[in-house]
Design an enzyme around this catalytic site. Sequence first.
Site, PDB file in Angstrom:
ATOM      1  CB  THR A 117      -0.634   2.429   9.095  1.00  0.00           C
ATOM      2  OG1 THR A 117      -1.708   3.136   9.333  1.00  0.00           O
ATOM      3  CG2 THR A 117      -1.256   1.116   8.728  1.00  0.00           C
ATOM      4  CE1 TYR A 141      -4.118   1.810   4.852  1.00  0.00           C
ATOM      5  CE2 TYR A 141      -3.826   2.977   6.515  1.00  0.00           C
ATOM      6  CZ  TYR A 141      -3.217   3.050   6.006  1.00  0.00           C
ATOM      7  OH  TYR A 141      -1.972   2.755   5.746  1.00  0.00           O
TER       8      TYR A 141
END
Length: 324
Positions: A117, A141
């Site tokens: 990501t 995250y």
Amino acid sequence: MKRIFITGGAGYIGSHAVKVLGEHGYEVLTYDNLSTGHRESILYGDLVEGDLGDKDLLRRTLRDFRPDGLIHFAAHIEVAESVANPLKYYRNNSANALNLLEVLAELNLSNLIFSSTAAVYGIADEIPVKEEAPLAPINPYGASKSITERFLSDFSSARSDFDYVALRYFNVAGADSQARIGQKYNNATHLITRALKTAKGEYEKLQVFGTDYPTPDGTCIRDYIHVDDLAAAHVDALCYLFEGGPSAVFNCGYGHGYSVREVIDVARKVTCVDFSVEDTGRRDGDPPALVADSSKLRRTTGWRPQHDNLEYIVRTAWEWEKKL
């Protein structure tokens, strides 16, 4: 026919990758615990319902299937939840990735594509972001994905027979052009999906988290990539590894961004609904802007996106939403 093992293939991005791989003639096996994925989203191949925490089942499945390549999608993905419950993210996104790598080492399996990501960059110093930018995630995250990238890098350095590609996604959106599959989360957090669900009347209003960012209209800017283009990048990355390419990291985006307000304007145009919008305060863990420099992916693998158009992205997502 090459065999591809996919963790999280019943999820949003994973199911689109399964679709593209199946269309290209690959034999696909999905391994998914169905915690957020859906059995009916798998259009090609078989499903083994299992968790990455179950190393015995994972080992048996991989030993029986003997894949030529693997794609690891399975992960938790909500930034705000990761801030509130970080250990959940480190357990699933990092520790379970380590379980997978340990089994791959036992079975001498290679050619792994990792679903990473842009959140690993945190608040980038330069836009668009290059792969060489420092990794400085500002939420658990992003940190959980950065940790897994380090696992992969160290493992690849130690084992000359193991190669991988980490694909750093920017903002994934849209749906299958035939509306067969798309985002199907119970708690949608993606801006485009939330906007469309608001247009449908599922939410009373769409909240804009922060209007005082250092951007032209004060709202966050993101690089939105159509999910089919992202799925195609996985096929290109697999081919790159099959042809002997060394381990690498690539950004996946279009190289330009849209603000929250620009996305809202397009969503209103596509849906013909002037849905309600409420400006509110910033959300924890949101950088002002994230835009990809994806030239390395294009140059190295030959990836050529086909759907670089925000209205097309929103329209395909809208056709899927109307079908739900």
